[in-house]
Design a protein around this motif. Structure first.
Motif, mmCIF file in Angstrom:
data_model
loop_
_atom_site.group_PDB
_atom_site.id
_atom_site.type_symbol
_atom_site.label_atom_id
_atom_site.label_comp_id
_atom_site.label_asym_id
_atom_site.label_seq_id
_atom_site.Cartn_x
_atom_site.Cartn_y
_atom_site.Cartn_z
ATOM 1 N N HIS A 1 48.456 -13.957 80.959
ATOM 2 C CA HIS A 1 49.843 -13.537 81.168
ATOM 3 C C HIS A 1 50.609 -13.789 79.872
ATOM 4 N N ARG A 2 50.720 -12.756 79.062
ATOM 5 C CA ARG A 2 51.411 -12.902 77.783
ATOM 6 C C ARG A 2 52.925 -12.953 78.003
ATOM 7 N N LEU A 3 53.628 -13.371 76.955
ATOM 8 C CA LEU A 3 55.087 -13.360 76.989
ATOM 9 C C LEU A 3 55.582 -11.929 77.251
ATOM 10 N N PRO A 4 56.645 -11.775 78.030
ATOM 11 C CA PRO A 4 57.622 -12.798 78.461
ATOM 12 C C PRO A 4 57.382 -13.372 79.853
ATOM 13 N N ALA A 5 56.127 -13.412 80.342
ATOM 14 C CA ALA A 5 55.859 -13.908 81.699
ATOM 15 C C ALA A 5 56.396 -15.323 81.889
ATOM 16 N N ALA A 6 56.187 -16.206 80.892
ATOM 17 C CA ALA A 6 56.653 -17.592 81.018
ATOM 18 C C ALA A 6 58.176 -17.660 81.114
ATOM 19 N N SER B 1 58.024 -28.114 72.804
ATOM 20 C CA SER B 1 57.154 -27.124 72.196
ATOM 21 C C SER B 1 57.410 -25.748 72.818
ATOM 22 N N ALA B 2 56.440 -25.176 73.544
ATOM 23 C CA ALA B 2 56.670 -23.891 74.204
ATOM 24 C C ALA B 2 57.809 -24.001 75.204
ATOM 25 N N GLY B 3 57.938 -25.178 75.860
ATOM 26 C CA GLY B 3 59.052 -25.386 76.776
ATOM 27 C C GLY B 3 60.391 -25.379 76.063
ATOM 28 N N GLY C 1 51.836 -24.221 73.743
ATOM 29 C CA GLY C 1 51.689 -22.947 73.044
ATOM 30 C C GLY C 1 51.615 -21.745 73.956
ATOM 31 N N PHE C 2 52.177 -21.843 75.177
ATOM 32 C CA PHE C 2 52.147 -20.788 76.189
ATOM 33 C C PHE C 2 50.732 -20.498 76.674
ATOM 34 N N CYS C 3 49.749 -21.302 76.249
ATOM 35 C CA CYS C 3 48.345 -21.041 76.606
ATOM 36 C C CYS C 3 47.730 -22.146 77.462
ATOM 37 N N ILE C 4 48.158 -23.369 77.297
ATOM 38 C CA ILE C 4 47.582 -24.490 78.045
ATOM 39 C C ILE C 4 48.728 -25.351 78.563
ATOM 40 N N GLY C 5 48.363 -26.363 79.371
ATOM 41 C CA GLY C 5 49.344 -27.327 79.843
ATOM 42 C C GLY C 5 49.706 -27.126 81.304
ATOM 43 N N GLU D 1 46.113 -23.816 62.041
ATOM 44 C CA GLU D 1 45.095 -22.955 62.663
ATOM 45 C C GLU D 1 45.329 -22.879 64.174
ATOM 46 N N LEU D 2 45.617 -24.013 64.798
ATOM 47 C CA LEU D 2 45.871 -24.023 66.241
ATOM 48 C C LEU D 2 47.177 -23.310 66.572
ATOM 49 N N ASN D 3 48.188 -23.511 65.733
ATOM 50 C CA ASN D 3 49.484 -22.857 65.929
ATOM 51 C C ASN D 3 49.337 -21.324 65.901
ATOM 52 N N ASP D 4 48.611 -20.825 64.909
ATOM 53 C CA ASP D 4 48.423 -19.371 64.799
ATOM 54 C C ASP D 4 47.608 -18.817 65.968
ATOM 55 N N ARG D 5 46.631 -19.594 66.440
ATOM 56 C CA ARG D 5 45.809 -19.122 67.555
ATOM 57 C C ARG D 5 46.653 -18.980 68.819
ATOM 58 N N TYR D 6 47.535 -19.958 69.084
ATOM 59 C CA TYR D 6 48.403 -19.870 70.264
ATOM 60 C C TYR D 6 49.275 -18.616 70.215
ATOM 61 N N TRP D 7 49.864 -18.350 69.029
ATOM 62 C CA TRP D 7 50.715 -17.166 68.930
ATOM 63 C C TRP D 7 49.895 -15.890 69.102
ATOM 64 N N ARG D 8 48.714 -15.879 68.547
ATOM 65 C CA ARG D 8 47.868 -14.684 68.627
ATOM 66 C C ARG D 8 47.522 -14.355 70.076
ATOM 67 N N LEU D 9 47.358 -15.387 70.901
ATOM 68 C CA LEU D 9 46.976 -15.191 72.297
ATOM 69 C C LEU D 9 48.157 -14.953 73.228
ATOM 70 N N SER D 10 49.377 -15.311 72.799
ATOM 71 C CA SER D 10 50.500 -15.311 73.740
ATOM 72 C C SER D 10 51.543 -14.221 73.497
#
Length: 421
Positions: A54-59, A95-97, A17-21, A153-162
Motif C-alpha cells: 500500500h504505497r502513499l498516500p494510503a498511510a 520518522s514516517a509518523g 519508513g512507511f514500510c515497517i513498524g 541506503e536504508l533511507n533510499d530503499r524505504y522511499w523507493r518502496l513507498s
C-alpha cells in the motif's frame, strides 16, 4: 469546572519508513507507556497500511480516518466523553509518523479543516525527526555513516518502496518544499514542535523545515538533541535524553492548551465579570455595615466575659485544689510502691547470694580435685624420668663393666637400681 479532570488526547503515529513498524512492537509500546505516564494524557496509537503493498498516500488516508473515528466516538462512547478532553488533541509521530503529522497539520489547519473535526480541537503537532526527502541530498544525508541506525541506503530503499509509482523524491508527500508541494507560507497551521537529533540522517531537512516555517511567522519551535541518532526515544524510551524529550513535549502541551483555554474563558466571560464587579461595588456599604455589627457583638461579648470573671476564678481554684489532692494521692502510692519494691528486691538478692555461694562451693571442690590430680601427674612424671635414667645407667654398665670391677655385680646393680626401687 466540568471537564477539568479530563485528560488531553495525544495521537502517536509510529515510524518505519512507511514500510515497517507497528504500535504492537515492544519499543513503540514502551514509548507510549511513557507518554501516558509523563504527559498524563490519553494516548491513541493507530496502525496504518504499509508499503510496498500500500504505497502513499494510503498511510495519510488511514491517519485521517483515525481522527474521524475519534470524532465519531465523542458522543457514542460515555467513557471517552468522561475521560478525554476532546478540546485538547495533539498529533505526534516519529520518522514516517512525523511526515503524517505534517500532512494532518496542513489538512486541518484551516477554518474549514477545524470545522470538519468538531467537537475535536487540534492544539498542536509534535514532529519527531520527520521523514522528509528530496532529490538534492543534504549535508547530514551525504555525511551519514554506514553504521548509523538509519543510513542513506536504508533511507533510499524505504522511499523507493513507498512513494507513488513513477514519482520522484520531490513529490509533495515526500518533500514539503518540492516544486509541486503546497505553498506553506500561505498555509494555516497550529503550533508545531519539531524535534531533531544531532546525529540523525534527517537532521538538516527537519531543521530547514522548522526554520522556514518560523521565518514565515508560523508558530513553530525547534528542539535539537545533540549526539542523538534517529529514533533515540523509541530505542531507549527510559534514557535521560528521552526524559528530557518528555519534559519538552509536556511544556509544549501546557503552553498550547491551558493558557489558551484560560485566555478564551476570560474573554468569553468578560461581560459577566464586569457585571459581578459592579455588584460587588454596589454592595460595599452593606459589607461595611455588617462588619460594624460584628464589632458591636464582639464588644458585648467582652463585657459578658468580664462579668463572669469571678465565677471563672472560683472554678479555677476548685480545680487547683482537686489537682493538689490527686498529687498527694499519687505521692502516697509512689511510697507504697517503692517500699514493696525494696522488700522484693531484698528477697531476690538473698536468694541470689545463696545460689552464688553454692556455685562457689562447687567450684572450690573442683579446684581442690584439680590440684590433687595435677600433683599426682607431677609425681608420676618424676618417677617416669627416674626410671628412664636408671635404665640408661643399666645399659652403660652392661656395655663397660670394667668401670665396676671389684664390686659384686648384684651389689652395684642394686645400688644403680635403687632410685627406681
Amino acid at each position: 469546572a466540568p471537564g477539568e479532570d479530563r485528560l488531553p488526547v495525544f495521537f502517536y503515529f509510529h515510524g518505519g519508513g512507511f514500510c515497517i513498524g507497528s504500535r504492537t512492537w515492544p519499543n513503540c509500546q514502551n514509548y507510549c507507556f511513557r507518554l501516558a505516564s509523563d504527559l498524563r494524557a490519553l494516548v491513541v496509537a493507530p496502525d496504518y497500511r504499509l508499503a510496498p503493498e500500500h504505497r502513499l498516500p494510503a498511510a495519510i488516508h488511514d491517519a485521517v480516518a483515525s481522527l474521524e473515528w475519534l470524532r465519531s466516538q465523542a458522543a457514542a462512547d460515555p467513557w471517552l466523553a468522561e475521560s478525554a478532553d476532546l478540546a485538547r488533541v495533539f498529533i505526534s509521530g516519529d520518522s514516517a509518523g512525523g511526515n503524517i503529522a505534517h500532512h494532518l497539520a496542513l489538512r486541518f489547519g484551516s477554518h474549514a479543516g477545524r470545522a470538519a473535526l468538531a467537537p475535536l480541537r487540534l492544539r498542536g503537532f509534535v514532529l519527531l525527526m520527520p521523514f522528509f526527502g528530496g532529490t538534492q541530498p543534504t549535508r547530514s544525508e551525504a555525511e551519514c555513516p554506514d553504521d548509523a541506525f538509519l543510513n542513506r541506503e536504508l533511507n533510499d530503499r524505504y522511499w523507493r518502496l513507498s512513494i507513488p509509482a513513477g514519482a520522484t523524491l520531490d513529490h509533495p508527500l515526500v518533500n514539503p518544499f518540492g516544486p509541486e508541494s503546497p505553498d506553506l507560507e500561505a498555509a494555516e497551521v497550529d503550533p508545531m514542535l519539531v524535534v531533531v537529533g544531532g546525529r540523525d540522517l534527517l537532521r538538516d531537512r527537519a531543521a530547514e523545515y522548522a526554520a522556514r516555517l518560523r521565518g514565515w511567522g508560523k508558530p513553530v519551535e525547534l528542539a535539537e538533541f545533540e549526539g542523538q541518532q534517529h529514533g533515540f526515544f523509541t530505542v531507549a524510551p527510559w534514557s535521560e535524553p528521552s526524559g528530557q524529550l518528555m519534559g519538552t513535549i509536556k511544556r509544549f502541551m501546557e503552553d498550547n492548551s491551558a493558557a489558551r483555554r484560560r485566555y478564551r474563558g476570560l474573554v468569553r466571560n468578560s461581560p459577566e465579570t464586569h457585571r459581578r464587579y459592579r455588584g460587588f461595588a454596589g454592595s460595599s456599604q452593606r459589607v461595611i455595615r455588617g462588619l460594624l455589627g460584628v464589632h458591636r457583638e464582639l464588644v458585648e461579648g467582652d463585657r459578658e466575659l468580664v462579668g463572669n470573671a469571678p465565677g471563672v476564678r472560683q472554678k479555677m481554684t476548685e480545680t487547683c485544689q482537686e489537682f493538689s489532692i490527686t498529687a498527694y494521692t499519687i505521692a502516697g502510692l509512689d511510697s507504697i510502691v517503692v517500699a514493696r519494691a525494696s522488700v522484693v528486691a531484698k528477697e531476690e538478692v538473698t536468694h541470689y547470694n545463696m545460689e552464688v555461694e553454692e556455685q562457689l562451693d562447687v567450684l572450690h571442690r573442683q579446684l581442690e580435685w584439680e590440684r590433687g590430680r595435677r600433683a599426682i601427674e607431677a609425681q608420676v612424671t618424676k618417677l617416669s624420668l627416674e626410671l628412664v635414667l636408671a635404665h640408661q645407667q643399666d645399659m652403660e654398665v652392661e656395655q663397660r663393666p670394667e668401670r665396676h670391677q671389684g664390686l659384686p655385680k648384684t651389689r652395684w646393680y642394686t645400688i644403680i637400681r635403687r632410685p627406681s626401687g
